[in-house]
Design an enzyme around this catalytic site. Structure first.
Site, mmCIF file in Angstrom:
data_model
loop_
_atom_site.group_PDB
_atom_site.id
_atom_site.type_symbol
_atom_site.label_atom_id
_atom_site.label_comp_id
_atom_site.label_asym_id
_atom_site.label_seq_id
_atom_site.Cartn_x
_atom_site.Cartn_y
_atom_site.Cartn_z
ATOM 1 N N ASP A 35 37.249 -16.075 20.109
ATOM 2 C CA ASP A 35 36.247 -16.453 20.499
ATOM 3 C C ASP A 35 35.372 -17.686 19.597
ATOM 4 O O ASP A 35 34.077 -17.504 19.335
ATOM 5 C CB ASP A 35 34.988 -15.313 20.420
ATOM 6 C CG ASP A 35 35.712 -14.129 21.389
ATOM 7 O OD1 ASP A 35 36.532 -14.369 22.008
ATOM 8 O OD2 ASP A 35 34.739 -13.188 21.785
ATOM 9 N N ASP A 56 35.027 -15.273 25.320
ATOM 10 C CA ASP A 56 33.984 -14.452 25.864
ATOM 11 C C ASP A 56 33.724 -15.279 27.287
ATOM 12 O O ASP A 56 33.479 -16.405 27.277
ATOM 13 C CB ASP A 56 32.721 -14.297 24.848
ATOM 14 C CG ASP A 56 32.185 -12.936 24.836
ATOM 15 O OD1 ASP A 56 33.046 -11.920 24.993
ATOM 16 O OD2 ASP A 56 30.963 -12.727 24.460
ATOM 17 N N HIS A 105 31.435 -14.455 30.369
ATOM 18 C CA HIS A 105 30.700 -13.489 31.070
ATOM 19 C C HIS A 105 30.240 -13.890 32.233
ATOM 20 O O HIS A 105 29.824 -15.044 32.216
ATOM 21 C CB HIS A 105 29.535 -13.175 30.041
ATOM 22 C CG HIS A 105 29.737 -12.394 28.747
ATOM 23 N ND1 HIS A 105 30.738 -11.389 28.677
ATOM 24 C CD2 HIS A 105 29.410 -12.393 27.577
ATOM 25 C CE1 HIS A 105 30.957 -11.002 27.389
ATOM 26 N NE2 HIS A 105 29.955 -11.597 26.724
ATOM 27 N N SER A 155 25.738 -6.716 28.632
ATOM 28 C CA SER A 155 25.569 -7.030 27.296
ATOM 29 C C SER A 155 24.218 -8.042 27.021
ATOM 30 O O SER A 155 23.737 -7.896 25.895
ATOM 31 C CB SER A 155 26.728 -7.579 26.507
ATOM 32 O OG SER A 155 26.873 -8.820 26.556
ATOM 33 N N HIS A 190 24.910 -15.380 26.486
ATOM 34 C CA HIS A 190 25.645 -16.059 25.593
ATOM 35 C C HIS A 190 27.140 -16.231 26.530
ATOM 36 O O HIS A 190 27.599 -15.387 27.087
ATOM 37 C CB HIS A 190 26.078 -15.530 24.261
ATOM 38 C CG HIS A 190 26.614 -14.174 24.358
ATOM 39 N ND1 HIS A 190 26.044 -13.189 24.484
ATOM 40 C CD2 HIS A 190 27.956 -13.854 24.486
ATOM 41 C CE1 HIS A 190 26.951 -11.977 24.590
ATOM 42 N NE2 HIS A 190 28.163 -12.461 24.343
ATOM 43 N N LYS A 221 37.897 -12.522 28.290
ATOM 44 C CA LYS A 221 37.390 -11.205 28.390
ATOM 45 C C LYS A 221 35.991 -11.203 28.475
ATOM 46 O O LYS A 221 35.087 -12.094 28.465
ATOM 47 C CB LYS A 221 37.813 -10.545 27.116
ATOM 48 C CG LYS A 221 37.154 -11.397 25.855
ATOM 49 C CD LYS A 221 37.559 -10.601 24.448
ATOM 50 C CE LYS A 221 36.697 -11.284 23.415
ATOM 51 N NZ LYS A 221 35.092 -11.026 23.502
ATOM 52 N N GLU A 257 31.451 -4.053 28.636
ATOM 53 C CA GLU A 257 31.577 -4.946 27.269
ATOM 54 C C GLU A 257 33.076 -4.737 26.702
ATOM 55 O O GLU A 257 33.692 -3.729 27.195
ATOM 56 C CB GLU A 257 30.493 -4.141 26.183
ATOM 57 C CG GLU A 257 30.652 -4.985 24.833
ATOM 58 C CD GLU A 257 30.442 -6.595 25.106
ATOM 59 O OE1 GLU A 257 31.197 -7.380 25.804
ATOM 60 O OE2 GLU A 257 29.390 -6.971 24.450
ATOM 61 N N ALA A 316 33.460 -12.608 16.219
ATOM 62 C CA ALA A 316 32.836 -12.324 15.063
ATOM 63 C C ALA A 316 33.174 -11.186 14.308
ATOM 64 O O ALA A 316 33.742 -10.255 14.979
ATOM 65 C CB ALA A 316 31.289 -12.133 15.246
ATOM 66 N N CYS A 336 34.108 -8.746 17.680
ATOM 67 C CA CYS A 336 35.380 -8.997 18.457
ATOM 68 C C CYS A 336 36.544 -9.018 17.563
ATOM 69 O O CYS A 336 37.795 -8.517 17.795
ATOM 70 C CB CYS A 336 35.154 -10.380 19.274
ATOM 71 S SG CYS A 336 34.066 -10.155 20.774
HETATM 72 C C1 VGL Z 1 31.002 -11.300 20.269
HETATM 73 C C2 VGL Z 1 28.739 -10.504 20.403
HETATM 74 C C3 VGL Z 1 28.867 -10.387 21.770
HETATM 75 C C4 VGL Z 1 32.102 -11.533 19.671
HETATM 76 C C5 VGL Z 1 30.988 -11.206 21.752
HETATM 77 O O1 VGL Z 1 33.043 -12.511 20.234
HETATM 78 O O2 VGL Z 1 32.187 -11.197 18.616
HETATM 79 N N1 VGL Z 1 29.919 -10.564 19.831
HETATM 80 N N2 VGL Z 1 29.998 -10.821 22.340
HETATM 81 ZN ZN ZN Z 2 29.727 -11.218 24.567
#
Ligand code: VGL
Ligand code: ZN
Length: 205
Positions: free
Chosen positions: A21, A63, A65, A71, A82, A107, A114, A147, A151
């Site tokens: 990500d 990510d 979405h 989320s 995001h 994903k 989520e 992060a 993830c």
């Molecule tokens: C993530 C928060 C929301 C990540 C994804 O990629 O770690 N964190 N969506």
């Molecule tokens: Zn996300």
């Protein structure tokens, strides 16, 4: 980091790199900018290049979405909107080294679920990353990206559960740290479960 392994690593067949990500919305100025996220790009680009030169697989998750993903705060979730699919926030930054043949895994694509882990995200043909890794004969996976506390953590846990040898690149990850120390605690959990924590500089090439 007390468990940090600092021995040079020579890559071999059966190794894969998993870049988690690294998308505009998780970088400086993004909708969910991760502190220190931008600093990982340069070490990461070098490691990506080493894998590319050795002809080893590199996975890039994203990510991805829908606009009304569960989320998002607007839907009762914890996050600002995001990485909405097909928007610039979901794009990879221009400075990220994405070699030809890189495997893109999307994903979090379903409105009602989520999906922090990258392992059951899918490539453009619909294969899960888990299936692809098994078919490619991967034994060791090197995990980096964003992060640490979401993830990366969930992907490391799934990789360990599936029996892979897992190394996390400590200078190529960054944490959201919603609560101070979340990133450090996530790393401790990964180590406790059997992941190695290494500096990207240990990857030879
Ligand atoms: C993530 C928060 C929301 C990540 C994804 O990629 O770690 N964190 N969506
Ligand atoms: Zn996300």
């Amino acid at each position: 980091m007390k468990h940090q392994v600092q021995e040079p690593i020579t890559l071999r067949r059966g190794d894969a790199l998993s870049v988690t990500d690294v998308q505009n919305d998780f970088l400086l100025g993004g909708a969910l900018g991760v502190p220190g996220g931008d600093k990982i790009i340069s070490p990461l680009n070098r490691v990506i290049e080493v894998f590319r030169k050795n002809g080893l697989p590199v996975f890039f998750s994203r990510d991805w979405h829908p606009p009304d993903h569960c989320s998002f705060k607007s839907q009762g979730g914890p996050w600002p909107p995001h990485c909405v699919r097909n928007t610039s926030g979901a794009d990879y930054p221009p400075g990220l080294n994405i070699p030809e043949g890189a495997i893109i895994i999307s994903k979090g694509t379903e409105k009602d679920s989520e999906q922090y882990s990258t392992f059951y995200g899918r490539d453009k043909e619909g294969n899960t990353k888990s299936d692809l890794m098994r078919k490619l004969g991967i034994k060791r996976v090197f995990i980096a990206g964003l992060a640490t506390d979401y993830c990366v953590l969930n992907s490391v846990n799934d990789a360990l559960a599936e029996g892979y040898e897992v190394s996390v690149l400590t200078d190529a990850i960054a944490a959201v740290d919603v609560n101070p120390g979340d990133g450090a605690r996530a790393l401790e959990e990964m180590v406790k479960k059997g992941a190695k924590i290494i500096s990207s500089a240990m990857i030879q090439g």
